[in-house]
Design a protein around this motif. Structure first.
Motif, PDB file in Angstrom:
ATOM      1  N   GLN A 105      11.505  38.797 -36.218  1.00 58.01           N
ATOM      2  CA  GLN A 105      11.421  38.302 -34.838  1.00 58.01           C
ATOM      3  C   GLN A 105      12.348  37.112 -34.586  1.00 58.01           C
ATOM      4  OE1 GLN A 105       7.208  37.750 -33.869  1.00 58.01           O
ATOM      5  NE2 GLN A 105       6.682  39.702 -34.829  1.00 58.01           N
ATOM      6  N   TRP A 120       3.128  42.345 -25.411  1.00 60.07           N
ATOM      7  CA  TRP A 120       4.303  41.738 -26.057  1.00 60.07           C
ATOM      8  C   TRP A 120       4.747  42.563 -27.263  1.00 60.07           C
ATOM      9  CZ3 TRP A 120       4.333  39.424 -31.025  1.00 60.07           C
ATOM     10  CH2 TRP A 120       5.407  38.583 -31.321  1.00 60.07           C
ATOM     11  N   LEU A 121       3.780  43.041 -28.043  1.00 57.24           N
ATOM     12  CA  LEU A 121       4.112  43.866 -29.207  1.00 57.24           C
ATOM     13  C   LEU A 121       4.847  45.133 -28.767  1.00 57.24           C
ATOM     14  CD1 LEU A 121       0.802  43.571 -31.293  1.00 57.24           C
ATOM     15  CD2 LEU A 121       3.043  42.678 -31.949  1.00 57.24           C
ATOM     16  N   THR A 125       8.459  43.472 -29.167  1.00 60.94           N
ATOM     17  CA  THR A 125       8.502  43.178 -30.601  1.00 60.94           C
ATOM     18  C   THR A 125       8.673  44.434 -31.457  1.00 60.94           C
ATOM     19  OG1 THR A 125       7.275  41.178 -30.204  1.00 60.94           O
ATOM     20  CG2 THR A 125       7.199  42.021 -32.442  1.00 60.94           C
ATOM     21  N   PHE A 237      -2.294  44.212 -38.633  1.00 61.64           N
ATOM     22  CA  PHE A 237      -3.616  43.742 -38.223  1.00 61.64           C
ATOM     23  C   PHE A 237      -4.473  44.978 -38.035  1.00 61.64           C
ATOM     24  CE2 PHE A 237      -3.155  43.238 -33.245  1.00 61.64           C
ATOM     25  CZ  PHE A 237      -2.307  44.327 -33.165  1.00 61.64           C
ATOM     26  N   HIS A 300      -4.213  32.828 -37.782  1.00 60.36           N
ATOM     27  CA  HIS A 300      -4.917  32.477 -36.529  1.00 60.36           C
ATOM     28  C   HIS A 300      -6.412  32.218 -36.717  1.00 60.36           C
ATOM     29  CE1 HIS A 300      -1.081  33.299 -34.850  1.00 60.36           C
ATOM     30  NE2 HIS A 300      -1.150  34.594 -35.132  1.00 60.36           N
ATOM     31  N   PHE A 329      -0.897  33.544 -27.163  1.00 57.73           N
ATOM     32  CA  PHE A 329      -1.581  34.802 -27.472  1.00 57.73           C
ATOM     33  C   PHE A 329      -3.087  34.660 -27.666  1.00 57.73           C
ATOM     34  CE2 PHE A 329       2.634  36.294 -29.486  1.00 57.73           C
ATOM     35  CZ  PHE A 329       3.087  36.723 -28.249  1.00 57.73           C
TER      36      PHE A 329
HETATM   37  N1  GUN Z   1      -0.675  40.682 -34.310  1.00 52.91           N
HETATM   38  C1  GUN Z   1      -0.082  41.800 -34.750  1.00 52.91           C
HETATM   39  N2  GUN Z   1       1.245  41.651 -34.825  1.00 52.91           N
HETATM   40  C2  GUN Z   1       1.512  40.404 -34.444  1.00 52.91           C
HETATM   41  C3  GUN Z   1       2.708  39.651 -34.326  1.00 52.91           C
HETATM   42  O1  GUN Z   1       3.813  40.115 -34.581  1.00 52.91           O
HETATM   43  N3  GUN Z   1       2.558  38.364 -33.904  1.00 52.91           N
HETATM   44  C4  GUN Z   1       1.343  37.830 -33.616  1.00 52.91           C
HETATM   45  N4  GUN Z   1       1.266  36.568 -33.248  1.00 52.91           N
HETATM   46  N5  GUN Z   1       0.225  38.518 -33.704  1.00 52.91           N
HETATM   47  C5  GUN Z   1       0.304  39.789 -34.116  1.00 52.91           C
END
Ligand code: GUN
Ligand code: FE
Length: 470
Positions: A105, A120-121, A125, A237, A300, A329
């Motif tokens: 990224q 956003w993903l 991304t 995730f 996180h 986020f």
């Molecule tokens: N959760 C899954 N993929 C991502 C990522 O690329 N960035 C963030 N912040 N959370 C995610």
């Protein structure tokens, strides 16, 4: 560059040189003022430290206070041309540990933060990450990224790469070549509902097999035997992974003993998605899959419950707090005091590019600021008592601990302190640029200025495992 930092033979832990018996005789020492944080919330100042580092880059001795022994040992290294002497204004601090970086990224750092995580993903991304199927794109980006992070004092980085084995191995190679300590993960993601068909593992079996191939390739790299760069098992995730993939990666983690990294309870959407799909929280689900271990780094964790935190503490898993990314986020601030109270290991990350800043000094700054906003609350239309979370603030000294010692504890690795047995990963800080320091500043005051005002210009040199990398 500083006149007083004498040149020394490039030796200790350059990967290729490590097996040579000639290199093995080369040790060195550092003399000057050093600050570190053995205890969370307190700064220890070593006013006149002589730090002796062996050929493998590990600290063997720390002498303080100008004793006769210290003078004799310093003279020995000075005569041999292997003493790095700090000038009067300079100060040595441990290298900064970034627990959460998405390496692919890098090209979108500082932009595209206008959408919630799940959009956003998909929008930005995944299309960017898919480009790393082209190895030449990875070869363009990764060296620039690693150089940039080293220059900003990140001596250890915990990287997500992409699903592509070859490009992910290239990142590990780049870290080895440039001398950055790193955990590198080839990202696993196979869920057809959350991952586009042009950027996902073909199946759970393929995701596990490619992860295994990646681990073996990294462990076979010349220099990897030093453990400077290690592979990490990296389910992106839970929403992006099927149960079969998560279970397969859990078994692989048990088999290999590798570190694990993933995201945990990051946002309302993500947290609720996992509850609905698994009937359990992220932490409980990861535990059931064998993915919650002493070597798990969980980004996180903003929405971890008290019982989730107890589970993390019981397993020894750690949290990577990414305060700037949480603004975009998570729509909430991680209550660090709650994490501390549950005795969960925790350090800091940038979350490049969800966090729009690559500097760990800034991440420490943001951790302090976010905690202050959590304490005060932010909505002036609420009565003061309703918008406050009493006692939520952290101090600058605690943020410094998170960025150094705390990160080392999360990684179960002896880094982040100037102590015998710890790797010599360190920054020579030159406060003379923009920091308005005074000779009378206490160590706490100096660090406060460094974290609130400091940047790359104040980082005169960077050392990883005794090797100068900036
Ligand atoms: N959760 C899954 N993929 C991502 C990522 O690329 N960035 C963030 N912040 N959370 C995610
Ligand atoms: Fe992330």
């Amino acid at each position: 560059m500083h006149d007083l930092c004498r040149p020394r033979p490039q030796a200790a832990s350059t990967p290729a040189a490590n097996t040579s018996s000639q290199e093995a005789t080369i040790d060195q020492a550092f003399l000057g003022r050093a600050l570190h944080a053995p205890e969370r919330g307190a700064i220890e100042a070593l006013t006149d430290a002589l730090i002796v580092v062996d050929a493998a880059g590990v600290i063997t001795t720390v002498l303080d206070a100008g004793s006769d022994e210290e003078r004799a040992v310093a003279a020995h290294f000075r005569d041999a041309g292997r003493l790095t002497e700090l000038s009067a204004g300079q100060v040595l601090i441990p290298g900064l540990v970034d627990l959460h970086v998405h390496s692919p990224q890098w090209p979108q750092l500082g932009m595209r933060l206008d959408l919630p995580l799940e959009q956003w993903l998909q929008r930005y991304t995944f299309p960017l990450e898919a480009r790393y199927a082209d190895l030449s794109f990875a070869a363009e980006v990764y060296p620039v990224l690693v150089d940039a992070l080293l220059a900003q004092g990140t001596t250890t980085a915990v990287y997500y790469a992409t699903i592509h084995v070859e490009a992910s191995v290239l990142l590990a190679q780049t870290c080895l070549a440039k001398g950055q300590r790193a955990l590198v993960g080839r990202v696993a993601m196979d869920h057809p509902a959350e991952c586009p068909d042009w950027y996902r593992d073909a199946s759970a079996e393929a995701g596990v097999a490619d992860t295994r191939r990646f681990i073996e390739a990294v462990q076979a790299l010349p220099g990897a035997e030093t453990d400077l760069v290690r592979p990490a098992i990296t389910p992106r995730f839970i929403p992006a992974c099927t149960d079969a993939l998560l279970q397969g990666l859990g078994r692989l983690a048990t088999e290999t003993g590798c570190h694990i990294q993933t995201h945990v309870s990051e946002s309302d959407w993500e947290h609720d998605h996992v509850l609905a799909r698994c009937g359990a929280s992220d932490a409980e689900s990861l535990d059931a899959m064998g993915l919650l271990t002493r070597r798990s780094v969980l980004a996180h964790g903003v929405f971890l419950s008290g019982s989730d935190l107890d589970l993390l503490a019981a397993r020894g898993a750690g949290v990577a707090h990414c305060p700037l990314s949480n603004v975009y986020f998570s729509d909430a601030v991680l209550p660090l005091r709650k994490v501390f109270a549950h005795e969960v290991n925790v350090g800091l990350g940038t979350d490049i590019s969800g966090g729009a800043n690559a500097s760990m000094l800034n991440s420490a700054r943001h951790a302090v600021i976010a905690s202050r906003l959590l304490e005060s609350g932010v909505d002036p239309d609420l009565p003061r008592r309703d918008r406050r979370r009493e006692g939520a603030r952290i101090t600058v000294a605690e943020a410094f601990w998170l960025a150094t010692t705390g990160g080392g504890i999360v990684l179960d690795t002896a880094i982040g302190l100037f102590k015998p047995g710890y790797a010599f990963d360190a920054l020579v800080i030159d406060p003379s640029r923009d920091l308005t320091t005074e000779p009378s500043d206490t160590p706490e005051e100096l660090l406060e200025k460094l974290i609130y005002l400091g940047g790359q210009a104040n980082i005169a040199s960077v050392w990883v495992a005794g090797r100068r990398v900036k």
